[in-house]
Motif scaffolding. Structure first.
Motif, mmCIF file in Angstrom:
data_model
loop_
_atom_site.group_PDB
_atom_site.id
_atom_site.type_symbol
_atom_site.label_atom_id
_atom_site.label_comp_id
_atom_site.label_asym_id
_atom_site.label_seq_id
_atom_site.Cartn_x
_atom_site.Cartn_y
_atom_site.Cartn_z
ATOM 1 N N ALA A 164 0.833 -1.203 0.000
ATOM 2 C CA ALA A 164 0.000 0.000 0.000
ATOM 3 C C ALA A 164 0.870 1.255 0.000
ATOM 4 O O ALA A 164 0.526 2.262 -0.647
ATOM 5 N N GLN A 165 1.978 1.229 0.685
ATOM 6 C CA GLN A 165 2.875 2.376 0.721
ATOM 7 C C GLN A 165 3.482 2.636 -0.662
ATOM 8 O O GLN A 165 3.563 3.788 -1.131
ATOM 9 N N LYS A 166 3.870 1.564 -1.356
ATOM 10 C CA LYS A 166 4.420 1.716 -2.703
ATOM 11 C C LYS A 166 3.374 2.251 -3.683
ATOM 12 O O LYS A 166 3.671 3.122 -4.517
ATOM 13 N N ASP A 167 2.144 1.741 -3.575
ATOM 14 C CA ASP A 167 1.072 2.235 -4.443
ATOM 15 C C ASP A 167 0.822 3.719 -4.204
ATOM 16 O O ASP A 167 0.663 4.507 -5.156
ATOM 17 N N ALA A 168 0.789 4.101 -2.950
ATOM 18 C CA ALA A 168 0.540 5.512 -2.634
ATOM 19 C C ALA A 168 1.670 6.389 -3.172
ATOM 20 O O ALA A 168 1.425 7.482 -3.719
ATOM 21 N N ASP A 169 2.904 5.925 -3.046
ATOM 22 C CA ASP A 169 4.030 6.713 -3.554
ATOM 23 C C ASP A 169 3.971 6.835 -5.089
ATOM 24 O O ASP A 169 4.231 7.913 -5.658
ATOM 25 N N ARG A 170 3.638 5.726 -5.747
ATOM 26 C CA ARG A 170 3.568 5.726 -7.224
ATOM 27 C C ARG A 170 2.482 6.679 -7.700
ATOM 28 O O ARG A 170 2.690 7.495 -8.618
ATOM 29 N N TYR A 171 1.292 6.577 -7.126
ATOM 30 C CA TYR A 171 0.185 7.429 -7.565
ATOM 31 C C TYR A 171 0.433 8.895 -7.224
ATOM 32 O O TYR A 171 -0.033 9.797 -7.930
ATOM 33 N N GLN A 213 -7.800 6.880 -3.419
ATOM 34 C CA GLN A 213 -8.056 5.497 -3.021
ATOM 35 C C GLN A 213 -6.777 4.808 -2.520
ATOM 36 O O GLN A 213 -6.803 4.028 -1.564
ATOM 37 N N ALA A 214 -5.647 5.113 -3.159
ATOM 38 C CA ALA A 214 -4.374 4.535 -2.729
ATOM 39 C C ALA A 214 -3.987 5.034 -1.339
ATOM 40 O O ALA A 214 -3.477 4.274 -0.490
ATOM 41 N N VAL A 215 -4.225 6.332 -1.091
ATOM 42 C CA VAL A 215 -3.925 6.889 0.242
ATOM 43 C C VAL A 215 -4.813 6.252 1.307
ATOM 44 O O VAL A 215 -4.355 5.908 2.404
ATOM 45 N N ALA A 216 -6.110 6.048 0.989
ATOM 46 C CA ALA A 216 -7.027 5.415 1.937
ATOM 47 C C ALA A 216 -6.602 3.972 2.223
ATOM 48 O O ALA A 216 -6.666 3.492 3.367
ATOM 49 N N ALA A 217 -6.181 3.263 1.178
ATOM 50 C CA ALA A 217 -5.733 1.876 1.360
ATOM 51 C C ALA A 217 -4.496 1.822 2.252
ATOM 52 O O ALA A 217 -4.328 0.913 3.081
ATOM 53 N N GLN A 262 -2.169 0.486 7.538
ATOM 54 C CA GLN A 262 -1.476 0.916 8.754
ATOM 55 C C GLN A 262 -2.268 0.530 10.010
ATOM 56 O O GLN A 262 -1.691 0.075 11.006
ATOM 57 N N ALA A 263 -3.584 0.714 9.950
ATOM 58 C CA ALA A 263 -4.431 0.322 11.082
ATOM 59 C C ALA A 263 -4.397 -1.190 11.291
ATOM 60 O O ALA A 263 -4.387 -1.681 12.430
ATOM 61 N N GLN A 264 -4.386 -1.943 10.174
ATOM 62 C CA GLN A 264 -4.350 -3.392 10.302
ATOM 63 C C GLN A 264 -3.041 -3.875 10.935
ATOM 64 O O GLN A 264 -3.025 -4.844 11.693
ATOM 65 N N VAL A 265 -1.965 -3.173 10.629
ATOM 66 C CA VAL A 265 -0.693 -3.515 11.280
ATOM 67 C C VAL A 265 -0.774 -3.269 12.785
ATOM 68 O O VAL A 265 -0.292 -4.066 13.597
#
Length: 377
Positions: free
Chosen positions: A117-124, A140-144, A149-152
C-alpha cells in the motif's frame, strides 16, 4: 423476816457490783494492735502493657491463574523458600503457543500489505504530479495505505495479547518467600481468577498485629517516631520470650467507629524462622509511666468494692488511705497516687485495724484464716 431481808440485800449488792465491773471492762479502751510496718520507697519500676496479637507476613500473595487450562508442571518443593522469578506452575501451553504464532503470522501479513500500500501511494503521488492519473485513484491509494497501517496496529496488539496469555501459562514467584502446600496437582483444571494454586509469603522481617484503643494513639505515634530495643517485647504462645527487638512499621489509616480501636503493626527480625504467619503471641509494650515510682509490699494492699487502701502509721495511730495502684513487680506493687516516699505503711496486722486505731510495733497476732485479698489489676 430480817434474815430474809439481809440475804436479799446481799444478793442485790453482789449483782450490782458484778454489773459495774462488767460495764467497766466494756468501757475500757481496747489494747493497741501489734503491727509490722515498712517504709514506702522510690525505686525503678519498668513495666509493660500486654496486647494480644497475631503474627503476619509483611507480604503475602495468593497465587491464581490468569488463563484457563490443565496443570502440566509443578516446579517447586512444598514449604521451601523460592526466589523471585522462579517458575512454579505450568498450564498447558500448546494452544497459547499456537495463538502466539498465528498472531505473529497475522502481523507479518499486515506488514506485507502495508508495504504494498505504501508503494502504491508513492507511485500514484508521482503520477498525480505528472497529471498521469486521476485524483480519485490517488485518494483510493492513500485510503488503502491508512487501512493497512491500522491493520498492522491491530496485528501488533494481537501479538502482544497472545504473548501475554502465553506468559501467563507459566506462573512465577512474584517475590522471594516461602511457598506453602500446593492446592492443585498435576492434571487439575484451573479457572482464571478462581482456582487457588498456592500462597507465598515473606518471612524475614515479619510482623505482629495488635489492636489498641484510640486513647493510646498518641503513645504509639510517639513510638513510631522513636523507640528503643526495650520498647517492645514479644512472648510466644509457649511462654518463651522472643529475643529480637521490635519496631512499629505501620499504624492503620483510621479508627474503627464500632469498637474505638485501631490496628498497629510491629516488625521483628526473623533470621531463624522462629515466627510463622498466623501464630499468636502477647506483645508487651513499655508503659509511659515507667521510671522512678513509689513502691510498697503487695501484701499491704486491701481491696474494698473495687477500691484499694493501705494503713499508714502516725506514731501510735493508724490511718487508712485510698491509693491508686500500678502494676505488680515481684512481691511489691507500684503506687501511682495516695502515698509518698517515706510514709510508714502497715504490712502485717492491719486486718483488725480501723481508721484511727491504736497500734504498737510487735509481732501481729496469727489469724485463723488470712483475709482474702483481691489481686491488683
Amino acid at each position: 423476816m430480817n434474815i430474809r431481808y439481809l440475804i436479799l440485800t446481799t444478793a442485790l449488792g453482789i449483782a450490782l457490783l458484778a454489773s459495774c465491773k462488767q460495764q467497766g471492762k466494756e468501757n475500757a479502751a481496747p489494747p493497741p494492735t501489734p503491727v509490722a510496718i515498712t517504709e514506702a520507697k522510690t525505686a525503678d519500676a519498668v513495666y509493660y502493657d500486654p496486647f494480644q496479637g497475631t503474627v503476619v507476613a509483611l507480604n503475602s500473595v495468593e497465587l491464581r491463574s490468569q488463563v484457563s487450562g490443565f496443570i502440566t508442571g509443578i516446579f517447586f518443593k512444598e514449604g521451601e523458600v523460592v526466589p523471585k522469578g522462579k517458575e512454579l506452575y505450568e498450564i498447558d501451553r500448546r494452544k497459547y503457543i499456537a495463538a502466539y504464532e498465528q498472531a505473529k503470522a497475522n502481523l507479518a501479513s499486515a506488514n506485507a500489505n502495508l508495504i504494498k500500500a505504501q508503494k502504491d501511494a508513492d507511485r500514484y503521488s508521482f503520477l498525480l504530479k505528472q497529471d498521469a492519473v486521476a485524483r480519485q485513484t490517488y485518494d483510493q491509494a492513500v485510503a488503502a495505505l491508512a487501512t493497512n497501517q491500522a491493520q498492522v496496529a491491530v496485528a501488533k496488539a494481537g501479538v502482544l495479547s497472545a504473548q501475554t496469555d502465553l506468559s501467563y501459562s507459566i506462573i512465577k514467584a512474584p517475590f522471594t518467600g516461602r511457598i506453602g502446600i500446593s492446592q492443585v496437582r498435576l492434571g487439575a483444571q484451573v479457572t482464571p481468577g478462581t482456582t487457588l494454586l498456592n500462597t507465598i509469603s515473606t518471612e524475614n522481617p515479619i510482623a505482629i498485629d495488635i489492636v489498641v484503643n484510640e486513647q493510646d494513639l498518641p503513645r504509639f505515634y510517639a513510638y513510631q517516631k522513636s523507640s528503643t530495643d526495650s520498647t517492645f517485647k514479644l512472648q510466644l504462645s509457649d511462654g518463651t520470650m522472643y529475643n529480637k527487638p521490635g519496631k512499629i512499621v505501620a499504624i492503620d489509616r483510621g479508627v474503627n467507629n464500632q469498637t474505638g480501636s485501631i490496628k498497629v503493626r510491629v516488625k521483628f527480625a526473623n533470621d531463624y524462622d522462629v515466627l510463622k504467619d498466623g501464630m499468636s503471641g502477647v506483645l508487651s509494650v513499655l508503659n509511659n509511666e515507667s521510671g522512678e515510682r513509689v513502691q510498697i509490699p503487695y501484701k499491704a494492699i486491701t481491696e474494698q468494692m473495687g477500691e484499694y487502701f493501705v494503713y499508714t502509721a502516725d506514731d501510735t495511730v493508724a490511718h487508712q488511705h485510698k491509693v491508686m495502684i500500678g502494676p505488680r513487680i515481684k512481691d511489691h506493687i507500684v503506687i501511682l497516687h495516695g502515698l509518698k516516699a517515706g510514709d510508714k505503711v502497715v504490712t502485717d496486722g492491719f486486718q483488725r485495724l480501723k481508721d484511727g486505731g491504736k497500734i504498737t510495733l510487735g509481732k501481729p497476732a496469727q489469724q485463723g484464716a488470712p483475709d482474702a485479698k483481691q489481686q491488683a489489676k
